[in-house]
Design a protein around this motif. Structure first.
Motif, PDB file in Angstrom:
ATOM      1  N   GLY A   1       1.251  -0.711  -0.148  1.00  0.00           N
ATOM      2  CA  GLY A   1      -0.080   0.393  -0.023  1.00  0.00           C
ATOM      3  C   GLY A   1       0.982   1.251  -0.295  1.00  0.00           C
ATOM      4  N   ALA A   2       2.027   1.673   0.544  1.00  0.00           N
ATOM      5  CA  ALA A   2       2.597   2.547   1.444  1.00  0.00           C
ATOM      6  C   ALA A   2       3.839   2.788  -0.344  1.00  0.00           C
ATOM      7  CB  ALA A   2       3.536   2.773   1.730  1.00  0.00           C
ATOM      8  N   LEU A   3       4.000   1.624  -1.257  1.00  0.00           N
ATOM      9  CA  LEU A   3       4.699   1.554  -2.433  1.00  0.00           C
ATOM     10  C   LEU A   3       3.884   2.201  -3.765  1.00  0.00           C
ATOM     11  CD1 LEU A   3       7.545   0.934  -4.187  1.00  0.00           C
ATOM     12  CD2 LEU A   3       6.105  -0.982  -4.213  1.00  0.00           C
ATOM     13  N   VAL A   4       2.692   1.387  -3.818  1.00  0.00           N
ATOM     14  CA  VAL A   4       1.755   1.222  -4.430  1.00  0.00           C
ATOM     15  C   VAL A   4       0.996   2.940  -4.439  1.00  0.00           C
ATOM     16  CG1 VAL A   4      -0.545   1.847  -5.801  1.00  0.00           C
ATOM     17  CG2 VAL A   4       1.375  -0.897  -5.022  1.00  0.00           C
ATOM     18  N   GLY A   5       0.899   3.408  -2.891  1.00  0.00           N
ATOM     19  CA  GLY A   5       0.276   4.470  -2.548  1.00  0.00           C
ATOM     20  C   GLY A   5       1.163   6.021  -2.806  1.00  0.00           C
ATOM     21  N   ILE A   6       2.679   5.898  -2.514  1.00  0.00           N
ATOM     22  CA  ILE A   6       3.263   6.817  -2.245  1.00  0.00           C
ATOM     23  C   ILE A   6       3.765   6.614  -4.562  1.00  0.00           C
ATOM     24  CG2 ILE A   6       6.402   7.539  -2.937  1.00  0.00           C
ATOM     25  CD1 ILE A   6       5.584   6.489   0.375  1.00  0.00           C
ATOM     26  N   MET A   7       3.322   5.640  -4.812  1.00  0.00           N
ATOM     27  CA  MET A   7       4.304   6.161  -6.777  1.00  0.00           C
ATOM     28  C   MET A   7       3.512   6.522  -7.491  1.00  0.00           C
ATOM     29  SD  MET A   7       6.298   2.430  -7.064  1.00  0.00           S
ATOM     30  CE  MET A   7       6.142   3.041  -9.084  1.00  0.00           C
ATOM     31  N   LEU A   8       1.738   6.349  -7.211  1.00  0.00           N
ATOM     32  CA  LEU A   8       0.524   7.373  -7.813  1.00  0.00           C
ATOM     33  C   LEU A   8       0.302   8.124  -7.296  1.00  0.00           C
ATOM     34  CD1 LEU A   8      -2.231   4.205  -7.425  1.00  0.00           C
ATOM     35  CD2 LEU A   8      -1.062   5.057  -9.611  1.00  0.00           C
ATOM     36  N   ALA A   9       0.711   8.551  -6.134  1.00  0.00           N
ATOM     37  CA  ALA A   9       1.072  10.157  -5.604  1.00  0.00           C
ATOM     38  C   ALA A   9       2.024  10.827  -6.474  1.00  0.00           C
ATOM     39  CB  ALA A   9       1.376  10.214  -4.328  1.00  0.00           C
TER      40      ALA A   9
ATOM     41  N   THR B   1     -13.744   6.415  -6.933  1.00  0.00           N
ATOM     42  CA  THR B   1     -14.917   5.735  -6.886  1.00  0.00           C
ATOM     43  C   THR B   1     -14.401   3.561  -6.188  1.00  0.00           C
ATOM     44  OG1 THR B   1     -15.821   6.374  -7.979  1.00  0.00           O
ATOM     45  CG2 THR B   1     -16.265   4.135  -8.322  1.00  0.00           C
ATOM     46  N   LEU B   2     -13.124   3.344  -5.961  1.00  0.00           N
ATOM     47  CA  LEU B   2     -13.366   2.041  -6.451  1.00  0.00           C
ATOM     48  C   LEU B   2     -13.031   1.895  -4.643  1.00  0.00           C
ATOM     49  CD1 LEU B   2     -10.697   1.229  -8.421  1.00  0.00           C
ATOM     50  CD2 LEU B   2     -12.812  -0.018  -8.312  1.00  0.00           C
ATOM     51  N   ASN B   3     -12.603   3.310  -3.725  1.00  0.00           N
ATOM     52  CA  ASN B   3     -12.385   2.599  -2.250  1.00  0.00           C
ATOM     53  C   ASN B   3     -13.818   2.927  -1.558  1.00  0.00           C
ATOM     54  OD1 ASN B   3     -10.757   3.545   0.129  1.00  0.00           O
ATOM     55  ND2 ASN B   3     -11.738   5.163   0.521  1.00  0.00           N
ATOM     56  N   MET B   4     -14.564   3.222  -2.068  1.00  0.00           N
ATOM     57  CA  MET B   4     -16.526   3.713  -1.464  1.00  0.00           C
ATOM     58  C   MET B   4     -16.696   2.170  -1.802  1.00  0.00           C
ATOM     59  SD  MET B   4     -16.126   6.559  -0.520  1.00  0.00           S
ATOM     60  CE  MET B   4     -16.138   7.888  -1.165  1.00  0.00           C
ATOM     61  N   ILE B   5     -16.034   0.995  -2.219  1.00  0.00           N
ATOM     62  CA  ILE B   5     -17.423  -0.704  -2.493  1.00  0.00           C
ATOM     63  C   ILE B   5     -16.458  -0.504  -0.547  1.00  0.00           C
ATOM     64  CG2 ILE B   5     -16.180  -2.841  -2.985  1.00  0.00           C
ATOM     65  CD1 ILE B   5     -15.289  -1.128  -6.050  1.00  0.00           C
TER      66      ILE B   5
ATOM     67  N   PHE C   1      -3.941  -4.718   1.598  1.00  0.00           N
ATOM     68  CA  PHE C   1      -3.596  -2.995   0.881  1.00  0.00           C
ATOM     69  C   PHE C   1      -4.659  -2.747  -0.102  1.00  0.00           C
ATOM     70  CE2 PHE C   1      -3.849  -2.681  -3.915  1.00  0.00           C
ATOM     71  CZ  PHE C   1      -2.639  -1.996  -4.490  1.00  0.00           C
ATOM     72  N   SER C   2      -5.796  -3.078  -0.093  1.00  0.00           N
ATOM     73  CA  SER C   2      -6.946  -1.978  -0.428  1.00  0.00           C
ATOM     74  C   SER C   2      -7.744  -0.988  -0.056  1.00  0.00           C
ATOM     75  CB  SER C   2      -7.343  -3.099  -1.009  1.00  0.00           C
ATOM     76  OG  SER C   2      -8.608  -3.896  -0.296  1.00  0.00           O
ATOM     77  N   ILE C   3      -7.366  -1.603   1.614  1.00  0.00           N
ATOM     78  CA  ILE C   3      -8.023  -0.941   2.991  1.00  0.00           C
ATOM     79  C   ILE C   3      -7.067   0.656   3.198  1.00  0.00           C
ATOM     80  CG2 ILE C   3      -8.176  -0.967   5.279  1.00  0.00           C
ATOM     81  CD1 ILE C   3      -9.547  -4.108   4.640  1.00  0.00           C
ATOM     82  N   CYS C   4      -5.626   0.243   2.705  1.00  0.00           N
ATOM     83  CA  CYS C   4      -4.660   0.858   3.791  1.00  0.00           C
ATOM     84  C   CYS C   4      -4.371   2.538   2.792  1.00  0.00           C
ATOM     85  CB  CYS C   4      -3.624   0.318   4.029  1.00  0.00           C
ATOM     86  SG  CYS C   4      -2.199  -0.442   3.502  1.00  0.00           S
ATOM     87  N   PHE C   5      -3.887   1.613   0.975  1.00  0.00           N
ATOM     88  CA  PHE C   5      -3.181   2.204   0.350  1.00  0.00           C
ATOM     89  C   PHE C   5      -3.785   3.600   0.025  1.00  0.00           C
ATOM     90  CE2 PHE C   5      -6.191   2.039  -3.273  1.00  0.00           C
ATOM     91  CZ  PHE C   5      -5.616   3.124  -4.359  1.00  0.00           C
ATOM     92  N   PHE C   6      -4.784   3.901   0.297  1.00  0.00           N
ATOM     93  CA  PHE C   6      -5.821   5.451  -0.483  1.00  0.00           C
ATOM     94  C   PHE C   6      -5.166   6.027   0.634  1.00  0.00           C
ATOM     95  CE2 PHE C   6      -9.761   8.368  -0.872  1.00  0.00           C
ATOM     96  CZ  PHE C   6      -9.405   8.328  -2.340  1.00  0.00           C
ATOM     97  N   PRO C   7      -4.900   6.577   1.880  1.00  0.00           N
ATOM     98  CA  PRO C   7      -4.958   7.451   2.924  1.00  0.00           C
ATOM     99  C   PRO C   7      -3.707   7.716   2.053  1.00  0.00           C
ATOM    100  CG  PRO C   7      -5.303   6.198   4.299  1.00  0.00           C
ATOM    101  CD  PRO C   7      -5.673   5.377   3.084  1.00  0.00           C
ATOM    102  N   ILE C   8      -2.478   6.754   2.323  1.00  0.00           N
ATOM    103  CA  ILE C   8      -1.109   7.224   1.993  1.00  0.00           C
ATOM    104  C   ILE C   8      -0.857   8.374   0.688  1.00  0.00           C
ATOM    105  CG2 ILE C   8       0.953   5.642   0.985  1.00  0.00           C
ATOM    106  CD1 ILE C   8       0.310   3.756   3.228  1.00  0.00           C
ATOM    107  N   LEU C   9      -2.352   7.614  -0.459  1.00  0.00           N
ATOM    108  CA  LEU C   9      -1.827   7.825  -1.606  1.00  0.00           C
ATOM    109  C   LEU C   9      -2.554   9.661  -1.388  1.00  0.00           C
ATOM    110  CD1 LEU C   9      -1.946   8.014  -4.977  1.00  0.00           C
ATOM    111  CD2 LEU C   9      -5.054   7.449  -5.062  1.00  0.00           C
TER     112      LEU C   9
ATOM    113  N   LEU D   1      -4.693   0.726   9.402  1.00  0.00           N
ATOM    114  CA  LEU D   1      -5.946   0.114   8.183  1.00  0.00           C
ATOM    115  C   LEU D   1      -5.715  -1.520   7.977  1.00  0.00           C
ATOM    116  CD1 LEU D   1      -7.098   2.980   6.154  1.00  0.00           C
ATOM    117  CD2 LEU D   1      -8.260   1.828   8.226  1.00  0.00           C
ATOM    118  N   ALA D   2      -3.993  -1.559   8.257  1.00  0.00           N
ATOM    119  CA  ALA D   2      -3.869  -2.676   7.561  1.00  0.00           C
ATOM    120  C   ALA D   2      -3.980  -3.911   8.010  1.00  0.00           C
ATOM    121  CB  ALA D   2      -2.192  -2.314   6.992  1.00  0.00           C
ATOM    122  N   VAL D   3      -3.575  -3.395   9.359  1.00  0.00           N
ATOM    123  CA  VAL D   3      -4.421  -4.751  10.585  1.00  0.00           C
ATOM    124  C   VAL D   3      -6.006  -5.126  10.764  1.00  0.00           C
ATOM    125  CG1 VAL D   3      -4.474  -5.289  12.824  1.00  0.00           C
ATOM    126  CG2 VAL D   3      -3.072  -3.579  12.479  1.00  0.00           C
TER     127      VAL D   3
END
Length: 256
Positions: free
Chosen positions: A75-83, A102-106, A131-139, A190-192
């Protein structure tokens, strides 16, 4: 406010004393009111479950730790790279960021059965749920940090004919680090939750799987012990992020 190493040591001592006092009070109240073990076990009864090999604590703990750490790191890797990508390319941000919102609302619980179908049982689906839960706030927090650059600094770099990479390395990234670590601290929590959601849905190992197994027999001490171990995993990951923040971010500019 405490300051310096002495203040940090004092704060840590106060935190430990408060936690110890809560545990002692818990033990005293359970004993005083003779609360049945299946409703609320005492701390001593809870810790006693660690001596039973039937729970396979080491292996279940290791599986959950791998899921939490794997989901968080991904999540950290993908979130930072996308940001970084969104900051460098407003067009990509316009196209993809609303989609990610939108995807985060699922509801992530709804994704669990799909991940099981796509990836079968095992550690991987639970890592992906974490990953799906924790990456969005990092992004989001990283993107905000990268975009909040002083205009004067931008003009200075441009006047010196600095490249985009120079602007990112010298100005944007150092200024965004407080936001990056702020998002990572939220992501650690959130990862926990994500890993346990995955284990509750369908799993063959892990602390969440163990809790489901002992629930039918009302083995509350084992369930409480699993919760304690999950909490310790979360605290350890959160402490790791705090340690990295202390290394790379000056105290005065850290986000609380």
């Amino acid at each position: 406010m405490f300051s310096g190493d002495g203040g940090s040591a004092r704060s840590l001592a106060i935190i430990l004393i408060v936690h110890l006092a809560v545990i002692v009070l818990w033990q005293v109240l359970v004993d005083a009111f003779q609360v049945p073990k299946f409703i609320l076990p005492s701390p001593l009864a809870t810790v006693a479950t660690l001596g039973s090999p039937s729970y396979a604590w080491p292996s279940n703990l290791a599986v959950t730790a791998i899921e939490i750490l794997g989901g968080f790191c991904l999540g950290a890797l993908v979130g930072i790279m996308l940001a970084v990508l969104f900051t460098w390319s407003p067009l990509v941000s316009l196209l993809l960021l609303p989609l990610f919102v939108t995807l985060n609302m699922i509801p992530k619980v709804a994704l669990g059965p799909l991940f099981i179908v796509w990836f079968s049982y095992g550690i991987l689906p639970n890592i992906l749920i974490a990953f799906s839960i924790c990456f969005f706030p990092i992004l989001l927090t990283t993107a905000r940090g990268l975009s909040e650059v002083e205009p004067d600094l931008l003009d200075l770099v441009k006047s010196l004919r600095g490249s985009r990479w120079t602007l990112f390395r010298k100005i944007q990234l150092p200024g965004a680090l407080p936001y990056v670590f702020s998002g990572m601290k939220v992501g650690a929590i959130l990862a926990v939750a994500g890993a346990i959601v995955g284990e509750f849905i369908a799993s063959e190992r892990g602390l969440g799987y163990l809790m489901i197994q002992v629930q039918s027999s009302l083995d509350t001490p084992a369930m409480v012990m699993a919760v304690v171990l999950l909490t310790l995993l979360g605290v350890a990951l959160y402490g790791l992020v705090l340690g990295l923040e202390r290394m790379f971010v000056v105290r005065d500019i850290r986000l609380q």
